[in-house]
Each structure stands twice: as structure tokens, then as C-alpha cells.
Design a protein around this motif. Sequence first.
Motif, PDB file in Angstrom:
ATOM      1  N   ILE A   1       0.854  -1.192   0.000  1.00 21.47           N
ATOM      2  CA  ILE A   1       0.000   0.000   0.000  1.00 21.47           C
ATOM      3  C   ILE A   1       0.886   1.236   0.000  1.00 21.47           C
ATOM      4  CG2 ILE A   1      -1.808   1.261   1.226  1.00 21.47           C
ATOM      5  CD1 ILE A   1      -2.584  -1.426   2.538  1.00 21.47           C
ATOM      6  N   PHE A   2       0.749   2.057  -1.022  1.00 15.83           N
ATOM      7  CA  PHE A   2       1.541   3.281  -1.134  1.00 15.83           C
ATOM      8  C   PHE A   2       0.771   4.448  -0.542  1.00 15.83           C
ATOM      9  CE2 PHE A   2       2.649   7.152  -3.555  1.00 15.83           C
ATOM     10  CZ  PHE A   2       3.961   7.283  -3.120  1.00 15.83           C
ATOM     11  N   MET A   3       1.425   5.176   0.360  1.00 21.08           N
ATOM     12  CA  MET A   3       0.826   6.340   1.013  1.00 21.08           C
ATOM     13  C   MET A   3       1.497   7.608   0.499  1.00 21.08           C
ATOM     14  SD  MET A   3       0.730   4.893   4.922  1.00 21.08           S
ATOM     15  CE  MET A   3       2.261   3.944   4.765  1.00 21.08           C
TER      16      MET A   3
ATOM     17  N   ASN B   1      11.884   6.155  -3.933  1.00 20.70           N
ATOM     18  CA  ASN B   1      10.443   6.326  -4.032  1.00 20.70           C
ATOM     19  C   ASN B   1       9.763   5.040  -3.551  1.00 20.70           C
ATOM     20  OD1 ASN B   1       7.737   6.457  -4.942  1.00 20.70           O
ATOM     21  ND2 ASN B   1       8.306   7.865  -6.572  1.00 20.70           N
ATOM     22  N   ALA B   2       8.859   5.151  -2.564  1.00 14.85           N
ATOM     23  CA  ALA B   2       8.259   3.968  -1.946  1.00 14.85           C
ATOM     24  C   ALA B   2       7.361   3.188  -2.893  1.00 14.85           C
ATOM     25  CB  ALA B   2       7.460   4.379  -0.702  1.00 14.85           C
ATOM     26  N   SER B   3       6.960   3.791  -4.008  1.00 12.52           N
ATOM     27  CA  SER B   3       6.107   3.069  -4.957  1.00 12.52           C
ATOM     28  C   SER B   3       6.903   2.079  -5.800  1.00 12.52           C
ATOM     29  CB  SER B   3       5.379   4.054  -5.878  1.00 12.52           C
ATOM     30  OG  SER B   3       6.303   4.767  -6.682  1.00 12.52           O
ATOM     31  N   LEU B   4       8.232   2.199  -5.800  1.00 12.20           N
ATOM     32  CA  LEU B   4       9.073   1.280  -6.572  1.00 12.20           C
ATOM     33  C   LEU B   4       9.228  -0.043  -5.837  1.00 12.20           C
ATOM     34  CD1 LEU B   4      11.913   3.764  -7.626  1.00 12.20           C
ATOM     35  CD2 LEU B   4       9.906   3.075  -8.965  1.00 12.20           C
ATOM     36  N   ASP B   5       9.300  -1.143  -6.588  1.00  9.30           N
ATOM     37  CA  ASP B   5       9.405  -2.458  -5.962  1.00  9.30           C
ATOM     38  C   ASP B   5      10.694  -2.605  -5.156  1.00  9.30           C
ATOM     39  OD1 ASP B   5       8.522  -5.054  -5.347  1.00  9.30           O
ATOM     40  OD2 ASP B   5       9.711  -5.904  -6.968  1.00  9.30           O
ATOM     41  N   LYS B   6      11.791  -1.989  -5.637  1.00  9.53           N
ATOM     42  CA  LYS B   6      13.070  -2.125  -4.935  1.00  9.53           C
ATOM     43  C   LYS B   6      13.060  -1.450  -3.566  1.00  9.53           C
ATOM     44  CE  LYS B   6      15.430   1.852  -7.070  1.00  9.53           C
ATOM     45  NZ  LYS B   6      16.638   2.264  -7.813  1.00  9.53           N
ATOM     46  N   ALA B   7      12.056  -0.607  -3.309  1.00  4.85           N
ATOM     47  CA  ALA B   7      11.980   0.056  -2.007  1.00  4.85           C
ATOM     48  C   ALA B   7      11.808  -0.958  -0.887  1.00  4.85           C
ATOM     49  CB  ALA B   7      10.817   1.048  -1.994  1.00  4.85           C
ATOM     50  N   SER B   8      11.136  -2.074  -1.180  1.00  2.00           N
ATOM     51  CA  SER B   8      10.901  -3.084  -0.142  1.00  2.00           C
ATOM     52  C   SER B   8      12.189  -3.777   0.272  1.00  2.00           C
ATOM     53  CB  SER B   8       9.896  -4.132  -0.633  1.00  2.00           C
ATOM     54  OG  SER B   8      10.411  -4.845  -1.744  1.00  2.00           O
TER      55      SER B   8
ATOM     56  N   LEU C   1       3.364   4.801  12.779  1.00  2.00           N
ATOM     57  CA  LEU C   1       3.149   5.970  11.931  1.00  2.00           C
ATOM     58  C   LEU C   1       4.438   6.208  11.140  1.00  2.00           C
ATOM     59  CD1 LEU C   1       1.496   9.284  13.008  1.00  2.00           C
ATOM     60  CD2 LEU C   1       3.789   9.363  12.041  1.00  2.00           C
ATOM     61  N   ILE C   2       4.299   6.678   9.914  1.00  2.00           N
ATOM     62  CA  ILE C   2       5.466   7.029   9.106  1.00  2.00           C
ATOM     63  C   ILE C   2       5.282   8.475   8.646  1.00  2.00           C
ATOM     64  CG2 ILE C   2       7.009   6.308   7.258  1.00  2.00           C
ATOM     65  CD1 ILE C   2       5.472   3.692   7.094  1.00  2.00           C
ATOM     66  N   ARG C   3       6.307   9.272   8.825  1.00  2.00           N
ATOM     67  CA  ARG C   3       6.175  10.695   8.534  1.00  2.00           C
ATOM     68  C   ARG C   3       6.475  11.026   7.073  1.00  2.00           C
ATOM     69  NH1 ARG C   3       9.695  12.600  13.735  1.00  2.00           N
ATOM     70  NH2 ARG C   3       8.186  12.019  15.350  1.00  2.00           N
ATOM     71  N   PHE C   4       5.477  11.635   6.408  1.00  2.77           N
ATOM     72  CA  PHE C   4       5.645  12.315   5.126  1.00  2.77           C
ATOM     73  C   PHE C   4       5.923  11.398   3.930  1.00  2.77           C
ATOM     74  CE2 PHE C   4       7.224  15.379   8.408  1.00  2.77           C
ATOM     75  CZ  PHE C   4       6.047  16.112   8.464  1.00  2.77           C
ATOM     76  N   GLY C   5       4.966  10.540   3.609  1.00  2.00           N
ATOM     77  CA  GLY C   5       5.031   9.747   2.382  1.00  2.00           C
ATOM     78  C   GLY C   5       5.789   8.447   2.542  1.00  2.00           C
ATOM     79  N   SER C   6       5.162   7.320   2.234  1.00  2.00           N
ATOM     80  CA  SER C   6       5.796   6.037   2.526  1.00  2.00           C
ATOM     81  C   SER C   6       4.984   4.879   1.956  1.00  2.00           C
ATOM     82  CB  SER C   6       5.947   5.887   4.036  1.00  2.00           C
ATOM     83  OG  SER C   6       4.749   6.264   4.692  1.00  2.00           O
ATOM     84  N   ARG C   7       5.244   3.679   2.500  1.00  4.77           N
ATOM     85  CA  ARG C   7       4.576   2.472   2.006  1.00  4.77           C
ATOM     86  C   ARG C   7       4.485   1.452   3.131  1.00  4.77           C
ATOM     87  NH1 ARG C   7       7.302  -1.003  -2.893  1.00  4.77           N
ATOM     88  NH2 ARG C   7       6.868  -3.088  -2.070  1.00  4.77           N
ATOM     89  N   LEU C   8       3.476   0.601   3.057  1.00  8.23           N
ATOM     90  CA  LEU C   8       3.340  -0.474   4.033  1.00  8.23           C
ATOM     91  C   LEU C   8       3.002  -1.765   3.306  1.00  8.23           C
ATOM     92  CD1 LEU C   8       1.991  -0.065   7.569  1.00  8.23           C
ATOM     93  CD2 LEU C   8       1.593  -2.187   6.343  1.00  8.23           C
ATOM     94  N   ASP C   9       3.820  -2.804   3.536  1.00 14.84           N
ATOM     95  CA  ASP C   9       3.602  -4.119   2.926  1.00 14.84           C
ATOM     96  C   ASP C   9       3.006  -5.073   3.952  1.00 14.84           C
ATOM     97  OD1 ASP C   9       4.786  -3.031   0.719  1.00 14.84           O
ATOM     98  OD2 ASP C   9       6.567  -4.318   0.743  1.00 14.84           O
ATOM     99  N   VAL C  10       2.101  -5.921   3.491  1.00 10.37           N
ATOM    100  CA  VAL C  10       1.511  -6.955   4.340  1.00 10.37           C
ATOM    101  C   VAL C  10       1.827  -8.309   3.726  1.00 10.37           C
ATOM    102  CG1 VAL C  10      -0.595  -7.868   5.373  1.00 10.37           C
ATOM    103  CG2 VAL C  10      -0.374  -5.407   4.990  1.00 10.37           C
ATOM    104  N   TYR C  11       2.408  -9.214   4.516  1.00 12.50           N
ATOM    105  CA  TYR C  11       2.709 -10.578   4.065  1.00 12.50           C
ATOM    106  C   TYR C  11       1.710 -11.532   4.700  1.00 12.50           C
ATOM    107  CZ  TYR C  11       7.034  -8.859   2.044  1.00 12.50           C
ATOM    108  OH  TYR C  11       7.955  -8.187   1.270  1.00 12.50           O
TER     109      TYR C  11
END
Length: 232
Positions: free
Chosen positions: A99-101, A129-136, A185-195
Motif C-alpha cells: 500500500i503506497f501512502m 520512491n516507496a512506490s518502486l518495488d526495490k523500495a521493499s 506511523l510514518i512521517r511524510f510519504g511512505s509504504r506499508l507491505d503486508v505478508y
Amino acid sequence: MSVSMLSTFLKPMHPEGWRFVGIFAAVTLVAFFISDPLGWLCLGLTVWCYYFFRDPVRVTPQRKGLVIAPADGVVSLVDHAVPPPELELGSEPLPRVAIFMNVFNCHVNRAPVPGRVVKIGYRKGKFFNASLDKASVDNERNCVTIEMEDGTRIGTVQIAGLVARRIVCFVNEGRIVSCGERFGLIRFGSRLDVYLPAETQTLVCPGQTMVAGETVLADLTGEERARAGFGH
């Protein structure tokens, strides 16, 4: 303006935001002494800062087996991936929902399932950029594994983004959490993955808007097929 209309625009703010809003407000006062246009610009940024740290009330579905979205935002990925080692969920690919925030989403993170926090692992990293796959893989992250009553484990990964510079986690290992309870909480733009557990069918698709604490990601007790989105 009625109370109900006010509540539509004025949301509670998480305590994490008071310091930042105070700083923005102080800068705004100084800016008005310099020039009115600059002051109004800073006032707009102050309102945005308050809006960023909003913490609205959510009504979480309580049916057993449901996995609920832990973050507001847009689903950027629904795939299978090897979970980060900090989650201790093994080395085989598992169903993943990312999920991209963006900077306008509410950034309070909520527990996707009820259970006990069995593992928390933080890792420093980059700020792609958190929307990129390599961000994980490369970005700074904080991993939280929750074990449900029946032993099922769900992994959540808070990932810092291009603008984000601070991941906050409110829980410790051993803490019992309720589904929908605030855990970070994550400050100012980010992403959260659920496995999710192997063979879990996801009930969301890329591009779908998530509401933390309310949108159903999966039903661990159901037999529905994975969802697919269709363009218009």
C-alpha cells in the motif's frame, strides 16, 4: 455550521504531530511579519501539516479471519515475494499486498489482525520512491510480525519513502493488539507491505484505495477467489 459538518473537516490529530504543527505555526507568524503572501503560503503548509497527522476514528470489522488494511493509500502491488528476514516468516515467497501512502494520506498505521506482537525488527536503508518495488528491499524499514490466536502469523513492513525520514512504532514485542489498533506511523510519504500466509487469496487489487482499519485485504477462513480489477 453543524457539529456533523465540522467533524467532516476537523479530524483528531495524532500526538506525534503537535510538535510539527507548532513549528509550522511559529514559522507562519514570522512569515507574516516579512510579507503577507509568504505568510499565507506558510499558513497553507501549517494546515497541510495538521491534515497529514490527522487520526480519524475508524470502524473495524471484527469477524474472525479477516485481515484488514493497515494503512490508507493505494494498492501498488499484489504479488508473491520473499518476506524480509526481520519478520521471521521463512524464505519462501508469500502473498504480499503493498500500500503506497502519498503525503496527503492519513499515515497512522493499524494492526491488520488481532494477536500478539512476536517480532519487531528495524533496518536502516535508503530512501527510494516507496512506490518502486526495490523500495521493499533497499529502503529503511520496520518489520512487525503478529501471531494470531490459532498460531497464524501476519507480517507488516513499514517502509520509508522518498520524503519520509522517520518510522515510528508504538508497540513492543509481547504486546497484545486488537484488529484496527494503532501500532505505528510514518512521517511524510511512505509504504506499508503486508505478508499473508501461503495460499491466501487477496481480496484487493492494484489501484484500489485502502482505508486503514476498515478495508478487508483477505479472509483467512473464506474460499473466495482473488479479486481482479477492471478498467472503465
